[in-house]
Each structure stands twice: as structure tokens, then as C-alpha cells.
Scaffold this motif. Structure first.
Motif, PDB file in Angstrom:
ATOM      1  N   GLU A 190      53.155 -88.009  36.348  1.00 16.76           N
ATOM      2  CA  GLU A 190      52.286 -88.531  35.125  1.00 16.76           C
ATOM      3  C   GLU A 190      51.815 -87.408  34.665  1.00 16.76           C
ATOM      4  O   GLU A 190      51.374 -86.993  33.650  1.00 16.76           O
ATOM      5  N   SER A 213      43.234 -80.816  37.131  1.00 18.33           N
ATOM      6  CA  SER A 213      42.230 -81.794  37.326  1.00 18.33           C
ATOM      7  C   SER A 213      42.943 -83.233  37.454  1.00 18.33           C
ATOM      8  O   SER A 213      42.584 -84.038  38.306  1.00 18.33           O
ATOM      9  N   LEU A 214      43.967 -83.378  36.814  1.00 16.32           N
ATOM     10  CA  LEU A 214      44.680 -84.671  36.961  1.00 16.32           C
ATOM     11  C   LEU A 214      45.358 -84.961  37.973  1.00 16.32           C
ATOM     12  O   LEU A 214      45.240 -85.977  38.750  1.00 16.32           O
ATOM     13  N   ARG A 215      45.873 -83.754  38.724  1.00 19.72           N
ATOM     14  CA  ARG A 215      46.676 -83.949  39.979  1.00 19.72           C
ATOM     15  C   ARG A 215      45.479 -84.289  41.237  1.00 19.72           C
ATOM     16  O   ARG A 215      45.799 -85.201  41.917  1.00 19.72           O
ATOM     17  N   VAL A 216      44.381 -83.578  40.801  1.00 14.32           N
ATOM     18  CA  VAL A 216      43.104 -84.029  41.922  1.00 14.32           C
ATOM     19  C   VAL A 216      42.745 -85.181  41.724  1.00 14.32           C
ATOM     20  O   VAL A 216      42.626 -86.093  42.943  1.00 14.32           O
ATOM     21  N   MET A 217      42.642 -85.798  40.491  1.00 15.21           N
ATOM     22  CA  MET A 217      42.293 -87.051  40.311  1.00 15.21           C
ATOM     23  C   MET A 217      43.230 -88.187  40.902  1.00 15.21           C
ATOM     24  O   MET A 217      42.939 -89.527  40.799  1.00 15.21           O
ATOM     25  N   GLY A 218      44.193 -87.773  41.552  1.00 17.63           N
ATOM     26  CA  GLY A 218      45.367 -88.696  41.827  1.00 17.63           C
ATOM     27  C   GLY A 218      46.471 -89.085  40.743  1.00 17.63           C
ATOM     28  O   GLY A 218      47.086 -90.042  41.258  1.00 17.63           O
ATOM     29  N   PHE A 219      46.511 -88.349  40.020  1.00 15.97           N
ATOM     30  CA  PHE A 219      47.682 -88.428  38.957  1.00 15.97           C
ATOM     31  C   PHE A 219      48.865 -87.980  39.733  1.00 15.97           C
ATOM     32  O   PHE A 219      48.930 -86.852  40.282  1.00 15.97           O
ATOM     33  N   SER A 220      50.047 -88.770  39.609  1.00 12.80           N
ATOM     34  CA  SER A 220      51.345 -88.308  40.245  1.00 12.80           C
ATOM     35  C   SER A 220      51.905 -86.944  39.702  1.00 12.80           C
ATOM     36  O   SER A 220      51.485 -86.906  38.411  1.00 12.80           O
ATOM     37  N   LYS A 221      52.723 -86.406  40.230  1.00 10.91           N
ATOM     38  CA  LYS A 221      53.438 -85.259  39.356  1.00 10.91           C
ATOM     39  C   LYS A 221      54.081 -85.607  38.026  1.00 10.91           C
ATOM     40  O   LYS A 221      54.195 -84.985  37.052  1.00 10.91           O
ATOM     41  N   LEU A 262      45.662 -75.814  43.474  1.00 14.39           N
ATOM     42  CA  LEU A 262      44.683 -76.823  42.500  1.00 14.39           C
ATOM     43  C   LEU A 262      43.443 -76.387  42.619  1.00 14.39           C
ATOM     44  O   LEU A 262      42.715 -76.318  41.620  1.00 14.39           O
TER      45      LEU A 262
END
Lengths: 788, 215
Positions: free
Chosen positions: A702, A692-700, A780
Motif C-alpha cells: 500500500e 508515516s503510512l508504514r507506522v499507521m499500519g499500511f502494508s509495504k 521509520l
């Protein structure tokens, strides 16, 4: 036909292969140590028993100054004595061509004719010396091998001051010389101490024992009492200068073998359970996680009509497969490791034959313990499976409840960003799991730091012993105590810089019901070369009256300063003394008792006598000095500190001390296993959140923070705890490695703790990277679309 | 090699609600992944305004998702360890031009449930938090993958209502993947995918309100 469930089982195993392998290795290590150690205990115990029995090792040894052969008949009349024999023994120096220092050795008499009654030699090559032949001898095979002697070679031997050339006709071993060390050195080194057997008449001439003996050997009949026999033997031999009979357990060789076996037995009981417990815990967490993620499948199976038992069995099989694989691998490795250890024992102990025979009960215990421990964890998992109803399982699980964790309402809490809150609430929700993982890593840290400290302890023991306690270059022993003039003679040898005489008296030290057969060392009032030191390495001045005891001896006798010891001197006029203990000294090698030389000579009524001297030698002229000593008839032996140190180092590195390398490697492997599993567990539980975090635009980076933040906190909490436990563990390990021969000091070693902490951090980072690699590969969308 | 998409040529005008219809395996998820910056096409190009998504690095795609895109999934994918407000803050903390989290939650009608954890919310409420989280960054595009798939009709309508409002009030383009054909009635544009190819593009002259959709 493989059932679909079983096929699923193997796919599940393949999916978690990394973790499965880590757990298998931890179990295997535990079982390996168990099988190896108990196998060695069984092999050594059985081999020793068989060897003693086959070669008729005496039950009682009775040294005496000189007793006529007629006395043997009186010894044979003692109730409980089965067989008795008298022999001549003595110290001999073997001259090795090219080596300036003569090698100390023991000469042992064989009957002039007929077979040996007791302590029968085991011929490894050649034949016995011809009957009544004076120039033929057997040589201890380990010693011969160390120097490259073969049958037919001649060696020059000095016995009682006279030198002669003898011919080697056979190589032999004997149950009384399983472990041999030169007197005054205590460390076995096949090259540094030899045994030669010659016909009795040959030795009688050298040691003035014609028609007499200076050691009686006795065996006890079934039901006879060793203590009673020893008492009776002492009474019979007293007029002839009996210096105190002793049983097998006081035979130096047997004592060291026993100590080795006992040490192995203790470790085989204490260490493996630790590994198996850790593995069971990891297994529980992994399987629990699998069950949680397969609720739907479990529900489906139940809906199809599979019983609880069938579904449960599927998961229990997974546990048993991993535990079984670990146990099987452990058994195999245990046998291999045990076989690999055998050469160490045949090098340091003169066993004629030693076959690693794994203890069958060790297999049973190892396998059943790992399976039982693993199954204990799966009971909890089974409960969860049984509780799941098909309809409930088919619904997606409700989100995990975090409402009772932390609100972050305070001024600090409000400032925390959301990823940090995720990490902290994760810890707060399952504090027990976090603590258990932390405890696991702390355990790894403790093992690793404890073991690395021990590496340093061995070096420290050597340094303190050979640079602080004993600063001499060589020690000279005389055949018999001589007048103080002998010290001046030594001082006159060109190349000798300083001489420090000493008096050594064989004695039995007693306190209450405890006793120790050793010696009392008389030293000059203010010694320079060999000193008693306190725990800050400062010299302890010897009192005019009273004893300073080495730590190990104080512990054996359970005495403290102020206690009064009874000392039964077993040589000279054999006085019995009552002497107060004034101080306990830090000693790392041996178990000495120090006294002022003048006081010791006083109680012996032998003023001005010395048993030998420590020398400081000009390095450039050392060879010259040793050659000179070799030619002195009064000298019974020379021990060169450098050689003694090298022998001890060898023992530490290849013999008894070498286990520390295995244990150290094991400590680091298990630590990595725990850390890696902790990372995998965090990943499994968080993969959905992370996607979810990756999809939301969090970098690797983060995202990795959320994944590894928890691991980082768990690890950082574990490090100081592990360091403290490791410090405490150091004392236990040091005790385990210490023996009567040497004591391993325990202390806090900042380097070891820093190194271990760094290793764990690196392990955490590497595990994190491995996990992150998988994370970056994960699809993802698939993760997010799954129901968890 | 099997291609999930073949010869797809498509323009999606800004500000529209677009519904992507198709049976499972028709390639609609693949298309959504490519447009949403979760995956790259093996050949061909995908553009967002002037930027070529296919040419972007991983970091570039992350940046694209962070700055321009909101996602809503069938199973909500909320962080169970964060409250409704915190779940929204998760996004507003890293967005360039976010709206206050409270406003986002107000838009989906959850003003009274700000400090509840997902475990304390119903399915519909959880989905609305997910939508609030997706719109709080004021995205240019909102991708919804079966947003009502796990919901009953009343809750489903309410969620569609929210998506409709977001489109009307924030001007966000909404791209919705579904296999429920009736939802297509609220779209400006309906794209049918068949076996990886565009079967039909239909522009709705008259759109239904979510409340009028038959379930």
C-alpha cells in the motif's frame, strides 16, 4: 587539511551515489558521443587531406574513349592547370581459384618509367613493378588481405577478353581508392572488388592504348578555377570521346568519405546537447532536494557566520563535481570509443594510416557545455539558499501548501481513497515538475522506439531491395554494348532459367542548377526481375516516353512528376535529351533513373543494344553457370545478388550502419537513467509520508502505491507521447542513416514501440523495486523524528 | 555491542496513562519502538496481550500496528497533501472498527477545521489532527513520542487534555515518551529509564489534571 564542509560534500555524494552515478553516466554519454564523433570527423578530415596532398591526388579526372598522348600537351596549356598526366585504365576480372564467380576489379596504368605525377600509390609492401615489365603488378592491399594473397603469388586476370597470369610484386593503396565498390554493386567489400596497378605498356597492349590514354588526370594551380578547367578539358577532349571531366568531389571514393564525415559532423552537433540538457535537469532536481532537506544546516552555517557565497559554493561544488566527473569520464570514453571505431574505417575505407586524434575543441566544448548546463540549474538552487535567513532556517518548514490543488468534491472525487488523493494532489501541486519528468521519460521512449524501429528499417531495406525490387540471382555486364543476340546466348547456358536484358548509359542528369552524374537504366517494357515499385510495392509500368526516377535521385535533383530533365549522355554519340519525369519510384538502394530500353536505344541511335542482363539461375547449377560466364570474353563482370546482399549486410552491421547499435544502447541507458532518477526523486520527497503510512499500519504494498503511483502516472502519460515523438524521430534518424548509397525507410513499427514501452515499464518497476528496498530498510522512527 | 535496553521487565496494565521518562540515550525510544511494533528486541520477549511481538513477521507487525496501535509524533507527520478530515480518513479507511473521522476531530476540538490542509493549521492544530488520526481507529494503545515537544505551554496543555480525555472516554492505554518530568504528574504510572534499565516505577495515587501541570 580537508575542511569539514568538503568532508560533508563527499558524504553527501556517497549518500546519493545511485543518482549521482546515473547522472554522471548521462553526461558522460553525451560528452563521449561528442568527443568520439568530432574526433572521428577531425581525424578523417585531416588524414584524408594529408593523404591527398602527400600522394598528389588529382583535382580533375577526365575519362575519354581514346586520345593520343599528344593531346596531353594541349591539356597542359589550359590556364590554371598545374600538372597533367594520361593513363590507361580498364576493367579486369580476377579469377580466384575455387570461386566460380570472377571478382571484378579495376586495372590502372603506372608510367613505364619514372615516378607517378598524380595519384601516387602508397606501397604497403614489396616494390613497384619493374619498368616496362609486362607481368608484374601491384594489388590493392585490402583485397590481397581478404583473399590471403602475398607477394610472389600469381593471379589470373582477364582484361578485355584475354586472359593472362601476372605476378604480385607489391601491395598498395591509393587516395583515389579510399572507398571502392564493384560497378553495379555500389557497396564496398574488400573481398569483392580489387584494384591492380601495372606498367603502362602492359595495359596499353590489353586495352589498345599504345601511344594513347583513356583517362587524363589534372591538378589545378593555386588560384585556378576547377569549373573553368573542367570546361576547357571537355572542349579539348570532345573529339576524342571525352565523357565529361569531373572534380574530386565527384570521385566516387571521395563522395562516400565526404558523406560519412558530414553525417558524423551532423550527429556530433545534434545528439550530445540532448543528453547534457537531460542531465542538467536531473542534477537541478537532485540538488534542489538536498538543499531543501538541509535548511537547518544552511541556517546553522549562516548563523556561524558563513557567507552566502561560502554556503552557496558548497552546493555548487557538488554540482560541479558530478558534472565534472561526467565530462571527464565522457572524454575518456570518447577517446576509447573513437579508437575502437578506427578499425571500422580502416576496414571499409582504404586509409594507409588512420590515427584517432581527438579534437581538442571537442574536450573544451564537451566539458564546458556540461558544466555550464549543470551550473544553469544550480542558479535556481542558489537563489533558494541566499533567500534563507538563519532564524527561518532553524524553524521546521511549514507543511507544503496543497490548498490550491484539487478538492475532490465531485461525485467521482469523493469516491477516491486517501492514498490516491495523495498521489493526485502531488501531481497537481507541481505540474511542471511532473510534466518535465514525463517529458524526460517520453524523450527516452522516443529515442528507444525510434532506434529500435531503425533496426527493423535496415532489415526492411534489405528485404525490399533484394526480394521485391531486384529478384534476379545474378547480373552480367558486358565490356561494350552488344546486340540482342547476346541475351539469347546467355539463355542457352545450361542452368540459366530466365534472362532479362538491360541497357545502361552513363549520363549527367540536370534540372535547373542541380545535377547528378549517374546513369540511365533502360529496361524491357514489362520487367519481371528488376522493377520500379511504388510505395505499396506494386510494379510501376514504364512509359513509352519519359523517365521514372528513384526517390533519392528525385530528391537530389528536386524534381517532381511533370518536370522535364536534361540528360547529357556521356557515351556513344553523346546526345543531349529533354525527358519528362512521369513517376517517382520507391527505391532504397542507389539513385536510379529508369526508361524503356527501346526508347533509350532509340535516342542513342543504337537499336537493339544491351549492356548486360539479369539472370535467374537454377540454384543447383549456379557454379556451372558462373564458370561458363567466366570463360565468355564478352563478359566484363558478374554480380551475384546473394554476395551483394551479404556485402550490404556487412556494411550495415560493421560499417556505417553499426552506429545504430551504439545509439540504440545509449537510448536505452539514458531512458533507464531518467526513470530511475524519477523514482529516486519521488522517494526523497515522500520518505516522511511513506514512513508515516508504514507506522499507521499500511502494508509495504500500500505504501509503494503512494510512492510509485505518481511515477506510474508520469510514465503512462509519457508512453503515448513518447511513441508519437518516436514515430516522428524515426524519420529524422532514418534520414541521418540514409546516404546516396542506400535509403533507410521510416515507418511505424508496432513491435519497436511495444518493446520500448515494455522496457520503460520494466525500468520503472526495477527502479521502484530498488527504491522500495531502501524504503523497507529505512528506520521509520528516525525519519519521523527528523524535521524534514 | 552496545545494548539500548538491558534486562527490562515491565508490565503495562490496560487503560492506564503511562509516562516513560528518561534522558536522551536512556533507551526510551527503543522501548517505544519495540512496544509499538516498529522494531524487534534482539533477545527477550515483548507481548501484547497473548501475542509475542518479537516472533511476528513484518506483515504481522504491520497488522498489529494497523489494528491496535495509534502513534503521535513530535513533528505531527501529517500528510501535507490531505486535509484534516482526509488525514483522519487515511486511517479509518483501513481500520476494522473506526469512529467517524468527524467525531475524532470533534474530540480534539477541530470541528471547524475539517477541510483545512496542514499548511493552513497552526502547530497545535496540526498536533491535534495527528491525535485525531491516531485515535480514530479506536486503538488499544496510543503511543506518543514527545507529543508536546514542539508546542508552547497553552497548546501543549490542550493536547495533553485531549490525550487525557481519550484515555478516559475510549479506555485506550496511553504510553507517552517524554523528557519533561512535569508531564508525569498526569500519569497513572511513571517509568524512569536510566542507561537502558528501569530505574524506578512509580504509581501516582493522585493524578493532576493537564491544566494543573506546571510548564
Amino acid at each position: 587539511m580537508v575542511s569539514p564542509l568538503d568532508r560533508k560534500l563527499f558524504r553527501d555524494l556517497w549518500r546519493i551515489k545511485g543518482q549521482a552515478v546515473a547522472i554522471v553516466l548521462v553526461i558522460a554519454t553525451g560528452v563521449m558521443l561528442q568527443v568520439m564523433m568530432s574526433g572521428l570527423v577531425a581525424s578523417l578530415t585531416e588524414t584524408r587531406r594529408a593523404y591527398y596532398e602527400r600522394n598528389n591526388l588529382a583535382d580533375v579526372f577526365a575519362p575519354v574513349v581514346r586520345a593520343p598522348d599528344a593531346v596531353l600537351a594541349r591539356l597542359a596549356d589550359i590556364p590554371g592547370v598545374a600538372r597533367v598526366t594520361g593513363r590507361a585504365v580498364g576493367r579486369a576480372l580476377i579469377d580466384i581459384p575455387g570461386d566460380p564467380v570472377p571478382v571484378q576489379s579495376q586495372a590502372v596504368g603506372l608510367p613505364d618509367s619514372g615516378a607517378q605525377v598524380l595519384n601516387t600509390v602508397f606501397l604497403t609492401a614489396g616494390r613497384l613493378p619493374a619498368e616496362h615489365h609486362r607481368d608484374e603488378a601491384l594489388l590493392l592491399s585490402g583485397f590481397a588481405a581478404a583473399h590471403g594473397y602475398v607477394i610472389g603469388d600469381r593471379i589470373d586476370v582477364t582484361m578485355n577478353g584475354s586472359r593472362r597470369s601476372i605476378r604480385i610484386v607489391g601491395l598498395a593503396q591509393s587516395p583515389e581508392f579510399l572507398f571502392v565498390a564493384a560497378p553495379g554493386e555500389m557497396v564496398p567489400d574488400p573481398a569483392r572488388y580489387g584494384v591492380i596497378w601495372m606498367r603502362r605498356s602492359a595495359l596499353a597492349a590489353a586495352f589498345d592504348m599504345e601511344g594513347a590514354f583513356n583517362e587524363a588526370l589534372l591538378s589545378i594551380s593555386r588560384g585556378g578555377s576547377e569549373a573553368a578547367v573542367i570546361d576547357a578539358v571537355d572542349r579539348v577532349l570532345k573529339p576524342w570521346g571525352g565523357t565529361g571531366a569531373y572534380g574530386r568531389s565527384d570521385l566516387v571514393s571521395d563522395r562516400f568519405v565526404t558523406e560519412e564525415i558530414d553525417g558524423l559532423a551532423t550527429m556530433s552537433r545534434a545528439v550530445p546537447p540532448l543528453f547534457i540538457a537531460v542531465a542538467a535537469f536531473l542534477l537541478y532536481i537532485v540538488v534542489n532536494r538536498i538543499v531543501q532537506s538541509e535548511r537547518e544546516e544552511i541556517g546553522l552555517l549562516k548563523a556561524f557566520g558563513y557567507t552566502n557565497r561560502e554556503v552557496g559554493a558548497h552546493y555548487v561544488k557538488l554540482v560541479l563535481l558530478i558534472a565534472g566527473a561526467g565530462a571527464a569520464l565522457g572524454c575518456l570514453l570518447g577517446v576509447l570509443a573513437g579508437r575502437a571505431m578506427i578499425p571500422i574505417y580502416t576496414t571499409f575505407y582504404n586509409f594507409p594510416f588512420l590515427v584517432f586524434r581527438p579534437d581538442p575543441t571537442a574536450f573544451v566544448i564537451g566539458v564546458s557545455a556540461s558544466i555550464a548546463a549543470a551550473s544553469a540549474g544550480s542558479v535556481f538552487v542558489l537563489r533558494r539558499i541566499f533567500a534563507l535567513t538563519p532564524s527561518e532556517a532553524m524553524r521546521p518548514p511549514a507543511p507544503a501548501d496543497y490548498s490550491k490543488t484539487v478538492t475532490f468534491a465531485g461525485p467521482v472525487g469523493r469516491r477516491l481513497d486517501q492514498p490516491t488523493r495523495i498521489v493526485l494532489r502531488g501531481l497537481a501541486r507541481s505540474p511542471w515538475r511532473a510534466m518535465a519528468l514525463s517529458a524526460g521519460i517520453a524523450g527516452g521512449m522516443a529515442l528507444a522506439s525510434g532506434m529500435t524501429t531503425i533496426y527493423g528499417s535496415f532489415d526492411r531495406m534489405m528485404d525490399i531491395s533484394f526480394s521485391v525490387i531486384d529478384r534476379s540471382d545474378a547480373t552480367v555486364f558486358f565490356h561494350t554494348p552488344l546486340g540482342e543476340k547476346a541475351a539469347f546466348e546467355l539463355a542457352r547456358i545450361p542452368g540459366v532459367i530466365a534472362v532479362e536484358p538491360f541497357r545502361e548509359v552513363a549520363a549527367t542528369l540536370k534540372f535547373g542548377r542541380r545535377e547528378y552524374r549517374g546513369s540511365v537504366s533502360g529496361m524491357i517494357a514489362d520487367p519481371e526481375m528488376t522493377r520500379a515499385i511504388d510505395d505499396r510495392y506494386a510494379a510501376i509500368p514504364l512509359p513509352a516516353r519519359g523517365l521514372v526516377l528513384g526517390e533519392a535521385l528525385a530528391e537530389i535533383l528536386a524534381v517532381a512528376p511533370g518536370d522535364i530533365l536534361t540528360i547529357e549522355v556521356t557515351e556513344g554519340r553523346q546526345p543531349v535529351l529533354e525527358v519528362p519525369v512521369t513517376r517517382v519510384a520507391s527505391t532504397l538502394i542507389g539513385a536510379p533513373a529508369y526508361m524503356q530500353m527501346a526508347a533509350l536505344n532509340g535516342v542513342m541511335s543504337e537499336p537493339g543494344r544491351i549492356s548486360g542482363a539479369r539472370l535467374r539461375v537454377d540454384e543447383a547449377r549456379a557454379d556451372e553457370v558462373y564458370r561458363h560466364l567466366k570463360d565468355m570474353p564478352t563478359v566484363a563482370g558478374v554480380s551475384v545478388s546473394e554476395n551483394a546482399r551479404a556485402s550490404l549486410q556487412k556494411l550495415m552491421d560493421q560499417g556505417a550502419g553499426s552506429a545504430r547499435y551504439i545509439m540504440g544502447a545509449v537510448a536505452f541507458i539514458i531512458t533507464f537513467g531518467i526513470v530511475y532518477n524519477a523514482a529516486r526523486i519521488a522517494q526523497n520527497e515522500r520518505s516522511r509520508d511513506l514512513a508515516s503510512l508504514r507506522v499507521m499500519g499500511f502494508s509495504k504494498g500500500e505504501t509503494a502505491f503512494v510512492l510509485l503511483g505518481e511515477l506510474a502516472i508520469i510514465t503512462l502519460v509519457a508512453l503515448p507521447v513518447g511513441s508519437l515523438v518516436g514515430y516522428a524521430l524515426t524519420f529524422a534518424i532514418a534520414r541521418g542513416f540514409s546516404s546516396e548509397l542506400y535509403q533507410i525507410p521510416a515507418y511505424f513499427d508496432p513491435f519497436s514501440h511495444g518493446f520500448s514501452a515494455a522496457f520503460i515499464i520494466v525500468a520503472a518497476v526495477v527502479s521502484g523495486l530498488l527504491v522500495e528496498r531502501d524504503l523497507n530498510r529505512m528506520d521509520l522512527v528516525t525519519v519521523l523524528k527528523s524535521r524534514d | 555491542m552496545v545494548h539500548a535496553l538491558r534486562g527490562v521487565d515491565l508490565d503495562i496494565p490496560e487503560g492506564e496513562i503511562v509516562v516513560l521518562l528518561g534522558a536522551s540515550g536512556s533507551g526510551k525510544s527503543t522501548l517505544l519502538n519495540i512496544l509499538g511494533g516498529l522494531d524487534r528486541p534482539t533477545s527477550g520477549t515483548a507481548r501484547f496481550r497473548d501475542a509475542d511481538l518479537g516472533a511476528m513477521t513484518d506483515a504481522g507487525l504491520t497488522r498489529f500496528r494497523r489494528d491496535h496501535v495509534g502513534f503521535v509524533f513530535q513533528f505531527y507527520n501529517l500528510m501535507p497533501s490531505l486535509t484534516a478530515r482526509e488525514n483522519v480518513e487515511l486511517v479509518t479507511e483501513i481500520a476494522e472498527n473506526p469512529m467517524p473521522p468527524e467525531r475524532a476531530l470533534d474530540l480534539v476540538g477541530l470541528t471547524k477545521r475539517l477541510d483545512h490542509f496542514p499548511s493552513q493549521l497552526s502547530g497545535g492544530e496540526q498536533q491535534r489532527v495527528a491525535i485525531a488520526r491516531a485515535i480514530a481507529k479506536q486503538p488499544d494503545v496510543l503511543f506518543c513520542d514527545e507529543p508536546t515537544g514542539a508546542l508552547d505551554s497553552a497548546t501543549g496543555r490542550a493536547v495533553l487534555e485531549v490525550l487525557n480525555d481519550v484515555n478516559a472516554e475510549l479506555g485506550a492505554t496511553v504510553l507517552m515518551v517524554t523528557h519533561a518530568a512535569n508531564i508525569a504528574d498526569m500519569a497513572h504510572r511513571v517509568i524512569r529509564l536510566v542507561d537502558g534499565q528501569i530505574g524506578q516505577v512509580q504509581v501516582n495515587e493522585a493524578r493532576l489534571k493537564p491544566a494543573e501541570i506546571e510548564w
